[in-house]
Design a protein around this motif. Structure first.
Motif, PDB file in Angstrom:
ATOM      1  N   ASP A   3       0.823  -1.204   0.000  1.00  0.00           N
ATOM      2  CA  ASP A   3       0.000   0.000   0.000  1.00  0.00           C
ATOM      3  C   ASP A   3       0.865   1.265   0.000  1.00  0.00           C
ATOM      4  O   ASP A   3       0.437   2.316  -0.447  1.00  0.00           O
ATOM      5  CB  ASP A   3      -0.934   0.025   1.218  1.00  0.00           C
ATOM      6  CG  ASP A   3      -2.039  -1.015   1.098  1.00  0.00           C
ATOM      7  OD1 ASP A   3      -2.281  -1.462  -0.044  1.00  0.00           O
ATOM      8  OD2 ASP A   3      -2.632  -1.373   2.128  1.00  0.00           O
ATOM      9  N   GLU A   6       5.339   3.435  -4.047  1.00  0.00           N
ATOM     10  CA  GLU A   6       5.337   4.649  -4.850  1.00  0.00           C
ATOM     11  C   GLU A   6       6.387   4.474  -5.932  1.00  0.00           C
ATOM     12  O   GLU A   6       7.561   4.252  -5.645  1.00  0.00           O
ATOM     13  CB  GLU A   6       5.631   5.880  -4.003  1.00  0.00           C
ATOM     14  CG  GLU A   6       5.526   7.122  -4.839  1.00  0.00           C
ATOM     15  CD  GLU A   6       5.145   8.351  -4.050  1.00  0.00           C
ATOM     16  OE1 GLU A   6       5.487   9.429  -4.514  1.00  0.00           O
ATOM     17  OE2 GLU A   6       4.515   8.228  -2.989  1.00  0.00           O
ATOM     18  N   MET A 150      -0.368  -5.045  -3.871  1.00  0.00           N
ATOM     19  CA  MET A 150      -0.902  -3.721  -4.211  1.00  0.00           C
ATOM     20  C   MET A 150      -2.349  -3.865  -4.689  1.00  0.00           C
ATOM     21  O   MET A 150      -2.685  -4.845  -5.346  1.00  0.00           O
ATOM     22  CB  MET A 150      -0.066  -3.079  -5.332  1.00  0.00           C
ATOM     23  CG  MET A 150      -0.609  -1.736  -5.812  1.00  0.00           C
ATOM     24  SD  MET A 150       0.031  -1.231  -7.413  1.00  0.00           S
ATOM     25  CE  MET A 150       1.653  -0.725  -6.988  1.00  0.00           C
ATOM     26  N   ASP A 153      -6.731  -0.802  -7.907  1.00  0.00           N
ATOM     27  CA  ASP A 153      -6.900   0.628  -8.199  1.00  0.00           C
ATOM     28  C   ASP A 153      -5.543   1.333  -8.257  1.00  0.00           C
ATOM     29  O   ASP A 153      -5.298   2.140  -9.156  1.00  0.00           O
ATOM     30  CB  ASP A 153      -7.776   1.302  -7.138  1.00  0.00           C
ATOM     31  CG  ASP A 153      -9.244   0.918  -7.265  1.00  0.00           C
ATOM     32  OD1 ASP A 153      -9.621   0.360  -8.321  1.00  0.00           O
ATOM     33  OD2 ASP A 153     -10.005   1.177  -6.310  1.00  0.00           O
ATOM     34  N   ASP A 154      -4.672   1.002  -7.285  1.00  0.00           N
ATOM     35  CA  ASP A 154      -3.328   1.594  -7.282  1.00  0.00           C
ATOM     36  C   ASP A 154      -2.555   1.165  -8.525  1.00  0.00           C
ATOM     37  O   ASP A 154      -1.850   1.964  -9.138  1.00  0.00           O
ATOM     38  CB  ASP A 154      -2.550   1.184  -6.028  1.00  0.00           C
ATOM     39  CG  ASP A 154      -3.026   1.921  -4.778  1.00  0.00           C
ATOM     40  OD1 ASP A 154      -3.794   2.897  -4.934  1.00  0.00           O
ATOM     41  OD2 ASP A 154      -2.637   1.512  -3.671  1.00  0.00           O
ATOM     42  N   TRP A 158      -0.945   3.791 -11.270  1.00  0.00           N
ATOM     43  CA  TRP A 158       0.476   3.880 -11.627  1.00  0.00           C
ATOM     44  C   TRP A 158       0.712   3.523 -13.096  1.00  0.00           C
ATOM     45  O   TRP A 158       1.554   4.136 -13.756  1.00  0.00           O
ATOM     46  CB  TRP A 158       1.318   3.004 -10.701  1.00  0.00           C
ATOM     47  CG  TRP A 158       1.448   3.591  -9.331  1.00  0.00           C
ATOM     48  CD1 TRP A 158       0.918   3.110  -8.166  1.00  0.00           C
ATOM     49  CD2 TRP A 158       2.106   4.810  -8.981  1.00  0.00           C
ATOM     50  NE1 TRP A 158       1.212   3.949  -7.125  1.00  0.00           N
ATOM     51  CE2 TRP A 158       1.945   5.004  -7.595  1.00  0.00           C
ATOM     52  CE3 TRP A 158       2.820   5.760  -9.696  1.00  0.00           C
ATOM     53  CZ2 TRP A 158       2.472   6.098  -6.924  1.00  0.00           C
ATOM     54  CZ3 TRP A 158       3.342   6.853  -9.031  1.00  0.00           C
ATOM     55  CH2 TRP A 158       3.166   7.015  -7.659  1.00  0.00           C
TER      56      TRP A 158
END
Length: 187
Positions: A3, A6, A150, A153-154, A158
């Motif tokens: 989560d 990045e 992950m 949606d993430d 990305w």
């Protein structure tokens, strides 16, 4: 788990900028019928036991739109510089005047212009491939993070970010190619 993932988009951008910089350098070496000191950048001279760029053995000037001059600092290298230019494939016939080598830039004929346009297209395609390789690396990082937990949606967020960045750089490559081809075809 993932989560807090990045993606380092700055790294991807930096690498795509590298592809663009490489493309600009390759484009600068293409002769367009106008004199440019950068057209000599790929030419290397055997000097002091190693291959050396011309701008490190003499001063390169563009005194006229169709003339490049090289003021060679070491007299013993003048013939080596002349030979390197003749063998470089630039299609330029150097003229000697003491330690100064003059390079008159001839007009390009239509056939040579088309040929240079194709070469510019090949350079652009190499840049596009480099940008796509950076994109693939970014997508692989996202897939790995997805495997580590992950959210979907993430992942989509990305992937969209990477694709948008890729589209920007591909568009920049296409624009640079259009500009260079117009410059080459200009009489």
């Amino acid at each position: 788990m993932a989560d807090d993932f990045e993606l380092d988009t700055k790294d991807l951008e930096r690498r795509m900028d590298g592809a663009m910089a490489s493309l600009r350098t390759e484009f600068a070496s293409l002769r367009t019928g106008r004199a440019s000191a950068s057209m000599l950048e790929p030419v290397q001279v055997e000097a002091y036991g190693q291959m050396t760029p011309i701008n490190q053995v003499g001063t390169v000037n563009v005194p006229e739109p169709r003339m490049v001059t090289i003021n060679v600092w070491d007299k013993s290298l003048v013939n080596k510089v002349e030979k390197a230019i003749r063998e470089s494939g630039l299609g330029i016939n150097p003229q000697m005047n003491g330690t100064i080598i003059m390079l008159p830039i001839p007009e390009l004929n239509e056939e040579r212009r088309k040929e240079l346009g194709k070469v510019a297209g090949q350079y652009a395609e190499h840049a596009r491939v480099a940008v796509r390789n950076v994109r693939r690396d970014g997508m692989d990082q996202i897939k790995k993070a997805k495997a580590d937990g992950m959210s979907e949606d993430d992942q989509k967020f990305w992937e969209a970010e990477v694709q948008e960045l890729t589209n920007q750089y591909i568009a920049a490559v296409d624009e640079a190619l259009e500009t260079k081809q117009a410059e080459i075809m200009q009489v």
